[in-house]
Scaffold this motif. Structure first.
Motif, PDB file in Angstrom:
ATOM      1  N   VAL A  27      28.095 -17.903  52.928  1.00 58.23           N
ATOM      2  CA  VAL A  27      29.034 -19.029  52.846  1.00 58.23           C
ATOM      3  C   VAL A  27      28.770 -19.915  51.627  1.00 58.23           C
ATOM      4  O   VAL A  27      29.712 -20.196  50.859  1.00 58.23           O
ATOM      5  CB  VAL A  27      29.047 -19.842  54.165  1.00 58.23           C
ATOM      6  N   PRO A  28      27.547 -20.365  51.379  1.00 58.61           N
ATOM      7  CA  PRO A  28      27.346 -21.197  50.181  1.00 58.61           C
ATOM      8  C   PRO A  28      27.626 -20.437  48.883  1.00 58.61           C
ATOM      9  O   PRO A  28      28.181 -21.015  47.941  1.00 58.61           O
ATOM     10  CB  PRO A  28      25.870 -21.607  50.246  1.00 58.61           C
ATOM     11  N   ILE A  29      27.284 -19.158  48.841  1.00 61.25           N
ATOM     12  CA  ILE A  29      27.535 -18.384  47.626  1.00 61.25           C
ATOM     13  C   ILE A  29      29.032 -18.276  47.371  1.00 61.25           C
ATOM     14  O   ILE A  29      29.502 -18.504  46.250  1.00 61.25           O
ATOM     15  CB  ILE A  29      26.883 -16.984  47.725  1.00 61.25           C
ATOM     16  N   CYS A  30      29.799 -17.926  48.393  1.00 54.38           N
ATOM     17  CA  CYS A  30      31.248 -17.785  48.229  1.00 54.38           C
ATOM     18  C   CYS A  30      31.906 -19.121  47.888  1.00 54.38           C
ATOM     19  O   CYS A  30      32.781 -19.185  47.015  1.00 54.38           O
ATOM     20  CB  CYS A  30      31.870 -17.189  49.482  1.00 54.38           C
ATOM     21  N   ALA A  31      31.506 -20.172  48.572  1.00 51.44           N
ATOM     22  CA  ALA A  31      32.106 -21.487  48.323  1.00 51.44           C
ATOM     23  C   ALA A  31      31.819 -21.964  46.899  1.00 51.44           C
ATOM     24  O   ALA A  31      32.732 -22.432  46.193  1.00 51.44           O
ATOM     25  CB  ALA A  31      31.587 -22.501  49.342  1.00 51.44           C
ATOM     26  N   MET A  32      30.581 -21.836  46.486  1.00 54.82           N
ATOM     27  CA  MET A  32      30.227 -22.291  45.138  1.00 54.82           C
ATOM     28  C   MET A  32      30.852 -21.403  44.065  1.00 54.82           C
ATOM     29  O   MET A  32      31.281 -21.898  43.019  1.00 54.82           O
ATOM     30  CB  MET A  32      28.707 -22.339  44.981  1.00 54.82           C
ATOM     31  N   SER A  33      30.930 -20.098  44.317  1.00 54.31           N
ATOM     32  CA  SER A  33      31.566 -19.201  43.350  1.00 54.31           C
ATOM     33  C   SER A  33      33.048 -19.520  43.211  1.00 54.31           C
ATOM     34  O   SER A  33      33.592 -19.525  42.097  1.00 54.31           O
ATOM     35  CB  SER A  33      31.379 -17.748  43.763  1.00 54.31           C
ATOM     36  N   ALA A  34      33.709 -19.767  44.341  1.00 56.38           N
ATOM     37  CA  ALA A  34      35.133 -20.129  44.297  1.00 56.38           C
ATOM     38  C   ALA A  34      35.341 -21.429  43.522  1.00 56.38           C
ATOM     39  O   ALA A  34      36.269 -21.545  42.709  1.00 56.38           O
ATOM     40  CB  ALA A  34      35.690 -20.249  45.712  1.00 56.38           C
ATOM     41  N   ALA A  35      34.473 -22.397  43.766  1.00 61.16           N
ATOM     42  CA  ALA A  35      34.567 -23.664  43.029  1.00 61.16           C
ATOM     43  C   ALA A  35      34.330 -23.433  41.540  1.00 61.16           C
ATOM     44  O   ALA A  35      34.994 -24.031  40.688  1.00 61.16           O
ATOM     45  CB  ALA A  35      33.561 -24.669  43.584  1.00 61.16           C
ATOM     46  N   GLY A  36      33.395 -22.542  41.215  1.00 57.13           N
ATOM     47  CA  GLY A  36      33.122 -22.230  39.814  1.00 57.13           C
ATOM     48  C   GLY A  36      34.289 -21.551  39.131  1.00 57.13           C
ATOM     49  O   GLY A  36      34.632 -21.880  37.986  1.00 57.13           O
ATOM     50  N   VAL A  37      34.929 -20.608  39.819  1.00 58.67           N
ATOM     51  CA  VAL A  37      36.103 -19.941  39.258  1.00 58.67           C
ATOM     52  C   VAL A  37      37.213 -20.957  39.021  1.00 58.67           C
ATOM     53  O   VAL A  37      37.866 -20.967  37.957  1.00 58.67           O
ATOM     54  CB  VAL A  37      36.584 -18.803  40.198  1.00 58.67           C
ATOM     55  N   TRP A  38      37.432 -21.822  39.998  1.00 60.25           N
ATOM     56  CA  TRP A  38      38.471 -22.848  39.863  1.00 60.25           C
ATOM     57  C   TRP A  38      38.181 -23.766  38.676  1.00 60.25           C
ATOM     58  O   TRP A  38      39.070 -24.066  37.875  1.00 60.25           O
ATOM     59  CB  TRP A  38      38.576 -23.646  41.156  1.00 60.25           C
ATOM     60  N   LEU A  39      36.926 -24.219  38.560  1.00 60.49           N
ATOM     61  CA  LEU A  39      36.569 -25.092  37.439  1.00 60.49           C
ATOM     62  C   LEU A  39      36.672 -24.364  36.104  1.00 60.49           C
ATOM     63  O   LEU A  39      37.112 -24.957  35.109  1.00 60.49           O
ATOM     64  CB  LEU A  39      35.151 -25.647  37.627  1.00 60.49           C
ATOM     65  N   ASP A  40      36.273 -23.101  36.058  1.00 65.04           N
ATOM     66  CA  ASP A  40      36.386 -22.338  34.817  1.00 65.04           C
ATOM     67  C   ASP A  40      37.844 -22.242  34.372  1.00 65.04           C
ATOM     68  O   ASP A  40      38.155 -22.396  33.179  1.00 65.04           O
ATOM     69  CB  ASP A  40      35.801 -20.930  34.983  1.00 65.04           C
ATOM     70  N   LYS A  41      38.737 -21.989  35.319  1.00 67.74           N
ATOM     71  CA  LYS A  41      40.163 -21.920  34.976  1.00 67.74           C
ATOM     72  C   LYS A  41      40.687 -23.284  34.530  1.00 67.74           C
ATOM     73  O   LYS A  41      41.462 -23.384  33.583  1.00 67.74           O
ATOM     74  CB  LYS A  41      40.967 -21.411  36.165  1.00 67.74           C
ATOM     75  N   LYS A  42      40.263 -24.303  35.221  1.00 73.34           N
ATOM     76  CA  LYS A  42      40.735 -25.657  34.931  1.00 73.34           C
ATOM     77  C   LYS A  42      40.234 -26.146  33.571  1.00 73.34           C
ATOM     78  O   LYS A  42      40.973 -26.777  32.824  1.00 73.34           O
ATOM     79  CB  LYS A  42      40.232 -26.588  36.047  1.00 73.34           C
ATOM     80  N   LEU A  43      38.972 -25.845  33.260  1.00 74.10           N
ATOM     81  CA  LEU A  43      38.365 -26.354  32.029  1.00 74.10           C
ATOM     82  C   LEU A  43      38.398 -25.357  30.868  1.00 74.10           C
ATOM     83  O   LEU A  43      37.998 -25.693  29.759  1.00 74.10           O
ATOM     84  CB  LEU A  43      36.909 -26.767  32.304  1.00 74.10           C
ATOM     85  N   GLY A  44      38.803 -24.125  31.148  1.00 73.90           N
ATOM     86  CA  GLY A  44      38.856 -23.116  30.095  1.00 73.90           C
ATOM     87  C   GLY A  44      37.490 -22.624  29.667  1.00 73.90           C
ATOM     88  O   GLY A  44      37.304 -22.206  28.522  1.00 73.90           O
ATOM     89  N   THR A  45      36.538 -22.651  30.574  1.00 72.56           N
ATOM     90  CA  THR A  45      35.180 -22.184  30.272  1.00 72.56           C
ATOM     91  C   THR A  45      34.946 -20.837  30.944  1.00 72.56           C
ATOM     92  O   THR A  45      35.820 -20.320  31.635  1.00 72.56           O
ATOM     93  CB  THR A  45      34.135 -23.198  30.765  1.00 72.56           C
ATOM     94  N   SER A  46      33.750 -20.280  30.730  1.00 75.13           N
ATOM     95  CA  SER A  46      33.457 -18.981  31.350  1.00 75.13           C
ATOM     96  C   SER A  46      32.042 -18.907  31.931  1.00 75.13           C
ATOM     97  O   SER A  46      31.604 -17.841  32.327  1.00 75.13           O
ATOM     98  CB  SER A  46      33.639 -17.871  30.314  1.00 75.13           C
ATOM     99  N   TYR A  47      31.344 -20.007  31.988  1.00 77.61           N
ATOM    100  CA  TYR A  47      29.963 -19.986  32.455  1.00 77.61           C
ATOM    101  C   TYR A  47      29.729 -20.746  33.758  1.00 77.61           C
ATOM    102  O   TYR A  47      28.696 -20.579  34.406  1.00 77.61           O
ATOM    103  CB  TYR A  47      29.023 -20.552  31.378  1.00 77.61           C
ATOM    104  N   ILE A  48      30.659 -21.563  34.167  1.00 74.01           N
ATOM    105  CA  ILE A  48      30.462 -22.405  35.357  1.00 74.01           C
ATOM    106  C   ILE A  48      30.365 -21.548  36.611  1.00 74.01           C
ATOM    107  O   ILE A  48      29.574 -21.842  37.508  1.00 74.01           O
ATOM    108  CB  ILE A  48      31.577 -23.466  35.473  1.00 74.01           C
ATOM    109  N   THR A  49      31.127 -20.460  36.683  1.00 73.49           N
ATOM    110  CA  THR A  49      31.068 -19.583  37.856  1.00 73.49           C
ATOM    111  C   THR A  49      29.660 -19.034  38.044  1.00 73.49           C
ATOM    112  O   THR A  49      29.141 -19.018  39.164  1.00 73.49           O
ATOM    113  CB  THR A  49      32.068 -18.412  37.707  1.00 73.49           C
ATOM    114  N   ILE A  50      29.037 -18.606  36.967  1.00 73.14           N
ATOM    115  CA  ILE A  50      27.674 -18.063  37.053  1.00 73.14           C
ATOM    116  C   ILE A  50      26.700 -19.150  37.503  1.00 73.14           C
ATOM    117  O   ILE A  50      25.863 -18.922  38.384  1.00 73.14           O
ATOM    118  CB  ILE A  50      27.246 -17.467  35.696  1.00 73.14           C
ATOM    119  N   LEU A  51      26.826 -20.313  36.914  1.00 70.80           N
ATOM    120  CA  LEU A  51      25.960 -21.433  37.282  1.00 70.80           C
ATOM    121  C   LEU A  51      26.123 -21.798  38.758  1.00 70.80           C
ATOM    122  O   LEU A  51      25.139 -21.950  39.494  1.00 70.80           O
ATOM    123  CB  LEU A  51      26.267 -22.651  36.410  1.00 70.80           C
TER     124      LEU A  51
END
Length: 88
Positions: A27-51
């Motif tokens: 659950v924490p991995i999926c939730a944080m990964s989803a948030a990272g993907v969303w932020l990467d799309k929103k900010l145009g970055t590619s590293y937040i998902t990994i972080l």
């Protein structure tokens, strides 16, 4: 017959414990990964998902560690109570 019910109960308790360990990790991995993907799309970055994935994995590991520690402590206390009950 009673012994069979006890064995079944132990099996179901073990399955529940394994499921809880898995959920506490996933659950924490999926939730944080989803948030990272969303932020990467929103900010145009590619590293937040990994972080965020790493942060989720660390959080999941802490959840599993705490759960295992609590279960071990409870089992240890139950063992001590069982020993003191047998002495009486």
């Amino acid at each position: 017959m009673k012994r069979r019910k006890n064995e079944d109960r132990v099996v179901f308790q073990s399955l529940a414990m394994v499921t809880q360990f898995g959920l506490n990790m996933i659950v924490p991995i999926c939730a944080m990964s989803a948030a990272g993907v969303w932020l990467d799309k929103k900010l145009g970055t590619s590293y937040i998902t990994i972080l965020f994935f790493v942060i989720g994995a660390i959080a999941g590991g802490q959840n599993v560690y705490r759960m295992a520690k609590r279960m071990y402590t409870e089992a240890e206390q139950d063992g001590r109570q069982g020993d003191s009950d047998e002495d009486n």
